[in-house]
Structures are given as C-alpha cells and as structure tokens.
Design an enzyme around this catalytic site. Structure first.
Site, short mmCIF file in Angstrom:
data_model
loop_
_atom_site.label_atom_id
_atom_site.label_comp_id
_atom_site.label_asym_id
_atom_site.label_seq_id
_atom_site.Cartn_x
_atom_site.Cartn_y
_atom_site.Cartn_z
N SER A 20 0.75 -2.02 -0.05
CA SER A 20 0.27 -0.01 0.57
C SER A 20 0.75 0.84 0.15
O SER A 20 1.80 1.58 0.65
CB SER A 20 -0.57 -0.38 1.19
N LYS A 71 -13.55 -4.80 3.54
CA LYS A 71 -14.80 -3.72 2.94
C LYS A 71 -15.56 -3.70 3.08
O LYS A 71 -17.05 -2.74 3.50
CB LYS A 71 -14.44 -3.18 1.53
N GLY A 131 -13.73 -6.61 -15.92
CA GLY A 131 -13.53 -6.28 -14.45
C GLY A 131 -15.11 -6.03 -13.79
O GLY A 131 -15.41 -5.18 -14.12
N ALA A 132 -15.89 -7.24 -12.53
CA ALA A 132 -16.51 -6.58 -12.05
C ALA A 132 -16.41 -7.47 -10.24
O ALA A 132 -17.48 -7.70 -9.52
CB ALA A 132 -17.95 -7.63 -12.22
N ALA A 135 -13.74 -2.86 -6.95
CA ALA A 135 -13.34 -1.07 -7.72
C ALA A 135 -14.15 -1.39 -8.37
O ALA A 135 -14.48 -0.26 -8.72
CB ALA A 135 -12.08 -1.65 -7.99
N TYR A 227 -2.22 1.30 -10.23
CA TYR A 227 -1.36 2.36 -10.00
C TYR A 227 -0.75 2.93 -9.89
O TYR A 227 0.90 3.53 -10.29
CB TYR A 227 -1.99 3.56 -9.19
P1 NAP Z 1 -11.30 -7.20 -7.08
O1 NAP Z 1 -11.83 -7.50 -6.41
O2 NAP Z 1 -10.51 -8.74 -7.28
O3 NAP Z 1 -11.88 -7.80 -8.61
C1 NAP Z 1 -10.87 -8.25 -9.89
C2 NAP Z 1 -12.10 -8.09 -11.48
O4 NAP Z 1 -11.39 -8.43 -11.95
C3 NAP Z 1 -12.74 -9.19 -11.04
O5 NAP Z 1 -13.35 -8.71 -11.68
C4 NAP Z 1 -11.28 -10.25 -11.30
O6 NAP Z 1 -12.50 -11.45 -12.25
C5 NAP Z 1 -10.81 -9.79 -12.92
N1 NAP Z 1 -9.60 -10.36 -13.11
C6 NAP Z 1 -8.98 -10.48 -12.50
N2 NAP Z 1 -7.55 -11.23 -13.11
C7 NAP Z 1 -8.15 -11.54 -14.13
C8 NAP Z 1 -7.68 -11.84 -15.85
N3 NAP Z 1 -7.10 -12.33 -15.79
N4 NAP Z 1 -8.43 -11.79 -16.77
C9 NAP Z 1 -9.85 -11.16 -16.53
N5 NAP Z 1 -9.93 -10.93 -15.38
C10 NAP Z 1 -9.61 -10.84 -13.54
O7 NAP Z 1 -9.77 -6.62 -7.21
P2 NAP Z 1 -10.60 -4.27 -6.89
O8 NAP Z 1 -10.51 -4.51 -5.10
O9 NAP Z 1 -11.92 -4.63 -7.63
O10 NAP Z 1 -8.90 -4.28 -7.73
C11 NAP Z 1 -8.95 -4.27 -8.87
C12 NAP Z 1 -8.11 -3.39 -9.48
O11 NAP Z 1 -7.97 -2.09 -9.32
C13 NAP Z 1 -6.23 -3.40 -8.30
O12 NAP Z 1 -5.31 -3.16 -9.73
C14 NAP Z 1 -6.34 -2.27 -7.68
O13 NAP Z 1 -5.29 -2.11 -7.96
C15 NAP Z 1 -7.00 -1.66 -8.05
N6 NAP Z 1 -8.36 -0.62 -7.29
C16 NAP Z 1 -6.78 1.13 -7.76
C17 NAP Z 1 -7.65 1.67 -7.52
C18 NAP Z 1 -7.06 3.39 -6.74
O14 NAP Z 1 -7.30 4.38 -5.80
N7 NAP Z 1 -6.53 3.55 -8.09
C19 NAP Z 1 -8.81 1.40 -6.12
C20 NAP Z 1 -8.95 0.60 -5.78
C21 NAP Z 1 -8.80 -0.83 -6.11
P3 NAP Z 1 -12.31 -12.81 -11.49
O15 NAP Z 1 -13.03 -12.86 -10.02
O16 NAP Z 1 -12.74 -13.76 -12.35
O17 NAP Z 1 -11.24 -13.34 -10.97
#
Ligand code: NAP
Length: 281
Positions: A20, A71, A131-132, A135, A227
């Site tokens: 983080s 969360k 993705g779903a 975030a 990021y």
């Molecule tokens: P999460 O709940 O694990 O969700 C990830 C999503 O991506 C799920 O739908 C997952 O599907 C899909 N996915 C993962 N690997 C994949 C692949 N190889 N091919 C296709 N789909 C894939 O994670 P999250 O909390 O939403 O975070 C997602 C991203 O957003 C991370 O990179 C995180 O660092 C970033 N983020 C950034 C901020 C910011 O402030 N900039 C804030 C929050 C999150 P499956 O379940 O099928 O794996």
C-alpha cells in the site's frame, strides 16, 4: 515526524497491506502540514478482523482505511454507515466521531474526481467496464451519481455481475465475456472504457487486457484503476493510438484526499501526494 503520546493514530486494515502507498502518502502530508497524526499499515487476516478492530478501538485509533478483503466484512461492526458507503455497498474509510465509528466510501467520488481532473466528458452514455470486483462497484456508484445508467461489463465469470444488479436496481447492466462478439460490439460502442482488473499491474507490466483497439471509437477515453505502473500497457497502447487516457493514480490520490479531510477537517496537499507517488515509483 515526532510521535508523542498525543499523536492521533490512523492505519490501514488489509491483507496484504505491504504494497500500500497510503502510509507514505498520508504521513508525508501530515508532516508537510505539521498535523499531529501518524498512519501505519495494519496487516489483518480475514478471521482476525473483529479482534483487530476491537484492538484499534482499545488503543485509541481515531480512524482508518480498509482494503481488500475487509471492505464489506467491516460493515456490520460499525455504528453508522455514511450514504457513500451505503451506495457502494462497501467501506474504505473509518472515522471515529465522538464515540461512534462511521464507515464511508471515498473510492467512488475519488474515481469521479480523477475523471473531472482530466476534463473527461461526463455526459451520461453507455460505458464499458472490464472486470466486476470491488473496485468496479465503486466505479459504477460514482458514475450513477453523475447520472450514468447503462453499463457493459466484460468478465470471465458472468455470475460476478449479479450482486451489482442487486445493489444498483435502477441501472441497466449487460454482461459479455472477453473475446466474444458481444465484447467487440461493446468496445466499438463505448465512449468510456475502464479497466478494473489487475491485468498489467506491477510486476507484470507487459500484460495487457484483451482489447481489439481497431474497434474503438476514435474519441473513446481509456481509464485504468491500476496505479503502479503509472501507465499500464493498455494505456500506453491507447496513448499511441491517440486516445485520452486516465491512470489509477488520480483515483488513488483523490480517494486519499477525501479520507484525509474526513479525519483531519483539513484539505490535503494534492501536489504532494502526486510527488510522493513519483518518489515511491
Ligand atoms: P477484485 O475485487 O479482486 O476484482 C478484480 C476483477 O478483475 C474481478 O472481476 C476479476 O475476475 C477480474 N480479473 C482478475 N484477473 C483477471 C484476468 N486475468 N482476466 C480477466 N479478469 C480478471 O479487485 P479490486 O479491489 O476490484 O481491484 C481491482 C484493481 O483496481 C486492482 O488493480 C487494484 O489495485 C485497483 N484499485 C485501484 C484503486 C485506486 O485508487 N486507483 C482503488 C481500488 C482498486 P475473477 O473473479 O474472474 O478473477
């Protein structure tokens, strides 16, 4: 930083939290503004969340961030949920007000603020979200606040979109799988495409979300929530092809600034947050 018995304690509850950026960003801001707070990483396994939260209260913490995988699990432990947390269905910021612990979500407004900072046209139109997960939910909530109603999701497990339909009953959701005909149609129709998958995140920076760039509208805006790196392979290719692109660093900074303000009542130093990210990377 001069930590004393009076220093107000904040932290980030998550698993893992080693990666983080938030401790560096917030501590730099406290030091620059000479505000007597300290922010520490708090690695907590899922089954230890209730114990850890009780410990935070006992130790006199005044607030926190909450990240994966806590969360949603933290929500029933709180005294109140702000409207922002109710809308997203998840909490990323805790604030102690008098003796009550209140849960907020600053991800949704952080995401929208980052689009506005890049002068992205927010006239409601269908958007495509890759993705779903958690975030993506904040992204949808933020866009709904702005009046968006129609969302295309590209996923590998369509069932993942179902809770989103439950959460946001008035919105219209379409689900396609990656590399399907429906996905190509969604790519060619969307004006805003947002990658919420971790594909392309450090250290696997050469990985690219499946995307047929030749299908995209010339003025489609591409966003990534990642990021680190500053620009993913997806955004590099988008830039090369003349698209406006928005990195996840803007969302990271804006959600952090909102949390900073909730804890301290003071506006955080935006430029310093960006500078600190550059220092880290
Ligand atoms: P999460 O709940 O694990 O969700 C990830 C999503 O991506 C799920 O739908 C997952 O599907 C899909 N996915 C993962 N690997 C994949 C692949 N190889 N091919 C296709 N789909 C894939 O994670 P999250 O909390 O939403 O975070 C997602 C991203 O957003 C991370 O990179 C995180 O660092 C970033 N983020 C950034 C901020 C910011 O402030 N900039 C804030 C929050 C999150 P499956 O379940 O099928 O794996």
């Amino acid at each position: 930083m001069n930590i004393t018995g009076k220093t107000k304690k904040l932290g980030i509850l998550g698993c893992p939290v080693e990666h983080s950026f938030s401790p560096r960003l917030h501590n730099a801001a406290f030091a620059a503004l000479k505000i007597d707070y300290v922010y520490v990483p708090l690695p907590v396994q899922p089954e230890e969340l209730a114990t850890a939260f009780a410990g935070m209260k006992t130790l006199g913490f005044v607030g926190a961030n909450v990240t994966i995988p806590h969360k949603i699990a933290i929500m029933p432990m709180l005294d109140e949920l702000d409207e922002s947390a109710k809308l997203v269905g998840a909490v990323n910021t805790l604030v102690k007000k008098e003796e009550l612990w209140i849960g907020y979500n600053t991800d949704a407004i952080g995401f929208i603020a980052s689009l506005k900072n890049h002068q992205v046209d927010l006239t409601p139109q269908p958007v495509l979200i890759l993705g779903a997960g958690g975030a993506a939910r904040a992204v949808v909530a933020g866009l709904i606040i702005e009046g968006f109603q129609e969302f295309y999701f590209a996923v590998r497990r369509p069932a993942q979109v179902e809770p989103m339909k439950e959460q946001f009953k008035n919105a219209v959701f379409h689900t396609v799988t990656f590399n399907s005909i429906g996905y190509n149609d969604a790519l060619s129709m969307a004006c805003l495409i947002i990658n919420t998958t971790p594909i392309g995140m450090s250290p696997r920076i050469d990985d690219m979300v499946p995307c047929n760039f030749s299908k995209l509208k010339a003025d489609a805006v591409l966003c990534d929530l990642i990021y680190n790196p500053t620009k993913t392979a997806f955004l590099h290719e988008g830039t090369k092809r003349g698209h406006k692109v928005v990195s996840g660093q803007g969302m990271l900074v804006e959600q952090g600034l909102k949390a900073f303000e909730l804890w301290t009542g003071v506006t955080g130093p935006r430029d310093l947050y960006y500078q600190e990210i550059r220092n880290i990377l």
